[in-house]
Design an enzyme around this catalytic site. Structure first.
Site, PDB file in Angstrom:
ATOM      1  N   THR A 181       0.814  -1.214   0.000  1.00  0.00           N
ATOM      2  CA  THR A 181       0.000   0.000   0.000  1.00  0.00           C
ATOM      3  C   THR A 181       0.850   1.268   0.000  1.00  0.00           C
ATOM      4  OG1 THR A 181      -1.494   1.286   1.416  1.00  0.00           O
ATOM      5  CG2 THR A 181      -0.130  -0.330   2.520  1.00  0.00           C
ATOM      6  N   GLU A 210       0.386   3.535   1.910  1.00  0.00           N
ATOM      7  CA  GLU A 210       0.463   4.007   3.300  1.00  0.00           C
ATOM      8  C   GLU A 210       1.819   3.714   3.940  1.00  0.00           C
ATOM      9  OE1 GLU A 210      -2.891   3.486   5.825  1.00  0.00           O
ATOM     10  OE2 GLU A 210      -4.308   3.724   4.180  1.00  0.00           O
ATOM     11  N   TYR A 268      -1.369  -0.537  11.193  1.00  0.00           N
ATOM     12  CA  TYR A 268      -1.639  -1.197   9.907  1.00  0.00           C
ATOM     13  C   TYR A 268      -0.477  -0.964   8.936  1.00  0.00           C
ATOM     14  CZ  TYR A 268      -3.208  -1.513   5.055  1.00  0.00           C
ATOM     15  OH  TYR A 268      -3.262  -1.769   3.705  1.00  0.00           O
ATOM     16  N   LYS A 288       2.277  -3.565   7.261  1.00  0.00           N
ATOM     17  CA  LYS A 288       2.470  -3.759   5.817  1.00  0.00           C
ATOM     18  C   LYS A 288       3.935  -3.487   5.441  1.00  0.00           C
ATOM     19  CE  LYS A 288      -0.174  -4.621   3.058  1.00  0.00           C
ATOM     20  NZ  LYS A 288      -0.660  -5.949   2.561  1.00  0.00           N
TER      21      LYS A 288
HETATM   22  P1  NAD Z   1      -9.978  -6.956   2.688  1.00  0.00           P
HETATM   23  O1  NAD Z   1      -9.899  -6.694   4.155  1.00  0.00           O
HETATM   24  O2  NAD Z   1     -11.244  -6.667   1.960  1.00  0.00           O
HETATM   25  O3  NAD Z   1      -9.633  -8.493   2.402  1.00  0.00           O
HETATM   26  C1  NAD Z   1      -8.617  -9.178   3.058  1.00  0.00           C
HETATM   27  C2  NAD Z   1      -8.820 -10.664   2.804  1.00  0.00           C
HETATM   28  O4  NAD Z   1      -7.748 -11.377   3.427  1.00  0.00           O
HETATM   29  C3  NAD Z   1     -10.125 -11.226   3.384  1.00  0.00           C
HETATM   30  O5  NAD Z   1     -10.748 -12.068   2.451  1.00  0.00           O
HETATM   31  C4  NAD Z   1      -9.653 -12.011   4.602  1.00  0.00           C
HETATM   32  O6  NAD Z   1     -10.505 -13.091   4.932  1.00  0.00           O
HETATM   33  C5  NAD Z   1      -8.287 -12.460   4.151  1.00  0.00           C
HETATM   34  N1  NAD Z   1      -7.384 -12.758   5.289  1.00  0.00           N
HETATM   35  C6  NAD Z   1      -7.118 -11.944   6.348  1.00  0.00           C
HETATM   36  N2  NAD Z   1      -6.260 -12.559   7.180  1.00  0.00           N
HETATM   37  C7  NAD Z   1      -5.962 -13.765   6.614  1.00  0.00           C
HETATM   38  C8  NAD Z   1      -5.116 -14.837   6.999  1.00  0.00           C
HETATM   39  N3  NAD Z   1      -4.411 -14.801   8.137  1.00  0.00           N
HETATM   40  N4  NAD Z   1      -5.034 -15.910   6.186  1.00  0.00           N
HETATM   41  C9  NAD Z   1      -5.757 -15.958   5.029  1.00  0.00           C
HETATM   42  N5  NAD Z   1      -6.583 -14.978   4.632  1.00  0.00           N
HETATM   43  C10 NAD Z   1      -6.684 -13.889   5.419  1.00  0.00           C
HETATM   44  O7  NAD Z   1      -8.763  -6.171   2.067  1.00  0.00           O
HETATM   45  P2  NAD Z   1      -8.608  -5.453   0.647  1.00  0.00           P
HETATM   46  O8  NAD Z   1      -9.082  -4.055   0.765  1.00  0.00           O
HETATM   47  O9  NAD Z   1      -9.130  -6.326  -0.408  1.00  0.00           O
HETATM   48  O10 NAD Z   1      -7.019  -5.393   0.549  1.00  0.00           O
HETATM   49  C11 NAD Z   1      -6.292  -6.464  -0.034  1.00  0.00           C
HETATM   50  C12 NAD Z   1      -4.808  -6.178   0.052  1.00  0.00           C
HETATM   51  O11 NAD Z   1      -4.521  -4.952  -0.616  1.00  0.00           O
HETATM   52  C13 NAD Z   1      -4.293  -6.006   1.480  1.00  0.00           C
HETATM   53  O12 NAD Z   1      -3.022  -6.585   1.541  1.00  0.00           O
HETATM   54  C14 NAD Z   1      -4.197  -4.498   1.665  1.00  0.00           C
HETATM   55  O13 NAD Z   1      -3.184  -4.159   2.572  1.00  0.00           O
HETATM   56  C15 NAD Z   1      -3.851  -4.053   0.256  1.00  0.00           C
HETATM   57  N6  NAD Z   1      -4.296  -2.702  -0.119  1.00  0.00           N
HETATM   58  C16 NAD Z   1      -5.610  -2.335   0.009  1.00  0.00           C
HETATM   59  C17 NAD Z   1      -6.017  -1.070  -0.414  1.00  0.00           C
HETATM   60  C18 NAD Z   1      -7.447  -0.618  -0.320  1.00  0.00           C
HETATM   61  O14 NAD Z   1      -7.737   0.545  -0.615  1.00  0.00           O
HETATM   62  N7  NAD Z   1      -8.392  -1.472   0.042  1.00  0.00           N
HETATM   63  C19 NAD Z   1      -5.067  -0.189  -0.941  1.00  0.00           C
HETATM   64  C20 NAD Z   1      -3.735  -0.590  -1.034  1.00  0.00           C
HETATM   65  C21 NAD Z   1      -3.374  -1.860  -0.635  1.00  0.00           C
HETATM   66  O1  TDX Z   2     -15.844   6.705   8.843  1.00  0.00           O
HETATM   67  C1  TDX Z   2     -14.841   7.210   8.301  1.00  0.00           C
HETATM   68  N1  TDX Z   2     -14.715   8.565   8.268  1.00  0.00           N
HETATM   69  C2  TDX Z   2     -13.638   9.191   7.711  1.00  0.00           C
HETATM   70  O2  TDX Z   2     -13.556  10.424   7.707  1.00  0.00           O
HETATM   71  C3  TDX Z   2     -13.800   6.400   7.720  1.00  0.00           C
HETATM   72  C4  TDX Z   2     -13.895   4.900   7.737  1.00  0.00           C
HETATM   73  C5  TDX Z   2     -12.717   7.040   7.162  1.00  0.00           C
HETATM   74  N2  TDX Z   2     -12.623   8.395   7.175  1.00  0.00           N
HETATM   75  C6  TDX Z   2     -11.430   9.026   6.552  1.00  0.00           C
HETATM   76  C7  TDX Z   2     -10.100   8.501   7.043  1.00  0.00           C
HETATM   77  C8  TDX Z   2      -9.226   8.587   5.805  1.00  0.00           C
HETATM   78  O3  TDX Z   2      -8.643   9.872   5.705  1.00  0.00           O
HETATM   79  O4  TDX Z   2     -11.492   8.697   5.168  1.00  0.00           O
HETATM   80  C9  TDX Z   2     -10.183   8.397   4.646  1.00  0.00           C
HETATM   81  C10 TDX Z   2     -10.196   6.985   4.078  1.00  0.00           C
HETATM   82  O5  TDX Z   2     -10.330   6.097   5.166  1.00  0.00           O
HETATM   83  P1  TDX Z   2     -10.433   4.505   4.941  1.00  0.00           P
HETATM   84  O6  TDX Z   2     -11.533   4.240   3.993  1.00  0.00           O
HETATM   85  O7  TDX Z   2     -10.458   3.862   6.282  1.00  0.00           O
HETATM   86  O8  TDX Z   2      -9.076   4.216   4.151  1.00  0.00           O
HETATM   87  P2  TDX Z   2      -7.543   4.508   4.536  1.00  0.00           P
HETATM   88  O9  TDX Z   2      -7.380   4.665   5.990  1.00  0.00           O
HETATM   89  O10 TDX Z   2      -7.069   5.635   3.668  1.00  0.00           O
HETATM   90  O11 TDX Z   2      -6.873   3.124   4.082  1.00  0.00           O
HETATM   91  C11 TDX Z   2      -7.281   2.460   2.868  1.00  0.00           C
HETATM   92  O12 TDX Z   2      -6.412   2.754   1.795  1.00  0.00           O
HETATM   93  C12 TDX Z   2      -5.115   2.224   1.839  1.00  0.00           C
HETATM   94  C13 TDX Z   2      -7.373   0.964   3.069  1.00  0.00           C
HETATM   95  O13 TDX Z   2      -8.229   0.693   4.173  1.00  0.00           O
HETATM   96  C14 TDX Z   2      -6.019   0.360   3.278  1.00  0.00           C
HETATM   97  O14 TDX Z   2      -6.118  -1.055   3.349  1.00  0.00           O
HETATM   98  C15 TDX Z   2      -5.114   0.733   2.136  1.00  0.00           C
HETATM   99  O15 TDX Z   2      -3.820   0.290   2.368  1.00  0.00           O
END
Ligand code: NAD
Ligand code: TDX
Length: 333
Positions: free
Chosen positions: A123, A125, A147, A151
């Site tokens: 990420t 982050e 978090y 990562k």
């Molecule tokens: P998510 O929380 O929706 O999904 C995570 C998945 O991993 C789930 O299906 C969960 O059951 C599985 N999991 C968790 N712990 C596990 C374990 N110990 N063994 C096997 N499976 C396990 O997350 P996401 O938003 O789809 O993110 C996926 C990846 O991308 C993560 O590594 C996250 O750090 C990264 N990422 C997410 C974002 C974002 O905006 N969502 C951005 C950048 C990077």
């Molecule tokens: O209820 C809320 N109110 C609010 O103001 C939530 C849930 C978030 N926020 C703000 C916090 C952040 O500035 O919105 C922004 C986005 O928050 P999230 O949706 O929690 O995302 P963020 O913390 O930016 O992290 C996400 O992007 C990078 C994913 O959860 C991570 O897994 C990824 O690595």
């Protein structure tokens, strides 16, 4: 090609599994997922009968399971992680366990089995916050939350396995994803579904924090490009080029759902809240990848998806999710 996808029942992982099965009909995909609160087999209902797809219920921290599923695998794509910053602030232990230790278990098994490619999904982050300009892949890591620190710990191990053992690893660092099947704890799906339910939306602090938004299928196309064309030992940033403040996102969703600013509930700021994320994606662009969606169309598609798929999110929000978020609403500024 036989692919092991871990965390494929989550938001980005499920979109990636779908993309691979549709785009490469001769690929075999094994999805290893522990089905934590964020893992949901409803995300893959449309592909579960595909004969090239197999789901294995298991944990990436479990060496025996990982050893079994790693047999004969050509490439590993690791999405499995605890992914929600607020949960990491409430309790970091699971994050260290899965995002750091779990990554180690996968790397070690990949090394033992001589896997041809290991892609770690990381990420933006991990770089921390940036006031001006954008991070490039060689910038130092300065994570702010448990978090992002977990990562970063995963990334460090991936790099060490490449340097020490020559494991053919690649890391991608993407910006904030949005789109279908995102668990309604993250800002965009939380705010859309709250408004549909007639609830207010909890905006942290002054709402001026900035995130770069990438539509989930654009990220998945980027991951596909890196998986097939990326250089081993390298890191690739994948962003949407859509930097928006949280208040902008909030107003956009309110407007699309015909609601007023009175539905905003200002709440206390997130601890250690990063102000701005921004990444330079020229390296991924050089592989021939650019995002296909513009923000306006993609946010509309996303809102429409949640409006048309209440079956998917209503059951999630009626469970433990409610109790968790109640504590957030109670934290009024
Ligand atoms: P998510 O929380 O929706 O999904 C995570 C998945 O991993 C789930 O299906 C969960 O059951 C599985 N999991 C968790 N712990 C596990 C374990 N110990 N063994 C096997 N499976 C396990 O997350 P996401 O938003 O789809 O993110 C996926 C990846 O991308 C993560 O590594 C996250 O750090 C990264 N990422 C997410 C974002 C974002 O905006 N969502 C951005 C950048 C990077
Ligand atoms: O209820 C809320 N109110 C609010 O103001 C939530 C849930 C978030 N926020 C703000 C916090 C952040 O500035 O919105 C922004 C986005 O928050 P999230 O949706 O929690 O995302 P963020 O913390 O930016 O992290 C996400 O992007 C990078 C994913 O959860 C991570 O897994 C990824 O690595």
């Amino acid at each position: 090609m036989k692919l092991l996808v871990t965390g494929g029942a989550g938001f980005i992982g499920s979109n990636f599994v779908r993309l691979i099965l549709n785009k490469y009909p001769d690929y075999e995909v094994i999805n290893l997922d522990a089905l934590t609160y964020a893992g949901n087999l409803d995300n893959l209902k449309d592909v579960e009968k595909n004969e090239n797809y197999r789901f294995v219920h298991g944990d990436i921290r479990d060496e025996d399971v990982v050893d079994k599923v790693m047999k004969g695998v050509d490439a590993v794509v690791n999405f499995a992680a605890e992914s929600h910053v607020d949960r990491s602030i409430g309790g970091p232990a699971d994050f260290i366990q899965t995002d750091v230790y779990g990554t180690f278990v996968l790397l070690e098994a990949a090394r033992q089995h001589g896997v041809g490619r290991y892609l770690q999904i990381s990420t933006d982050e991990v770089y921390g916050s940036i006031k001006e300009g954008s991070f490039v892949e060689t910038d130092r890591l300065e994570p702010s939350s448990p978090y992002s620190a977990s990562k970063a710990g995963g990334d460090m191990q991936v790099m060490a396995y490449h340097t020490t053992y020559g494991l053919p690893t690649i890391i991608t660092r993407s910006s904030n994803n949005f789109g279908p099947y995102q668990y309604p704890e993250k800002i965009i799906p939380l705010f859309i579904t709250n408004l549909v339910e007639g609830k207010k939306v909890p905006l942290y602090g002054d709402g001026l924090n900035v995130r770069d938004w990438v539509y989930v299928t654009d990220n998945c196309e980027g991951l596909d490009a890196v998986l097939h064309k990326g250089e081993v030992g390298e890191i690739y940033n994948i962003g949407g080029g859509n930097e928006r403040s949280n208040i902008f996102i909030t107003n956009k969703i309110l407007e699309m759902l015909g609601k007023g600013e009175d539905m905003i509930e200002p709440v206390a700021d997130r601890l250690g809240h990063d102000f701005r994320y921004s990444i330079d994606c020229s390296k991924a662009n050089a592989l021939g990848w650019t995002p296909a969606h513009n923000f306006e169309d993609a946010i509309k598609e996303t809102v429409d998806w949640y409006l048309n798929n209440e079956w998917w999110w209503k059951k999630i929000k009626s469970g433990e999710f409610e109790a968790y978020y109640k504590s957030q609403y109670d934290k009024k500024a």
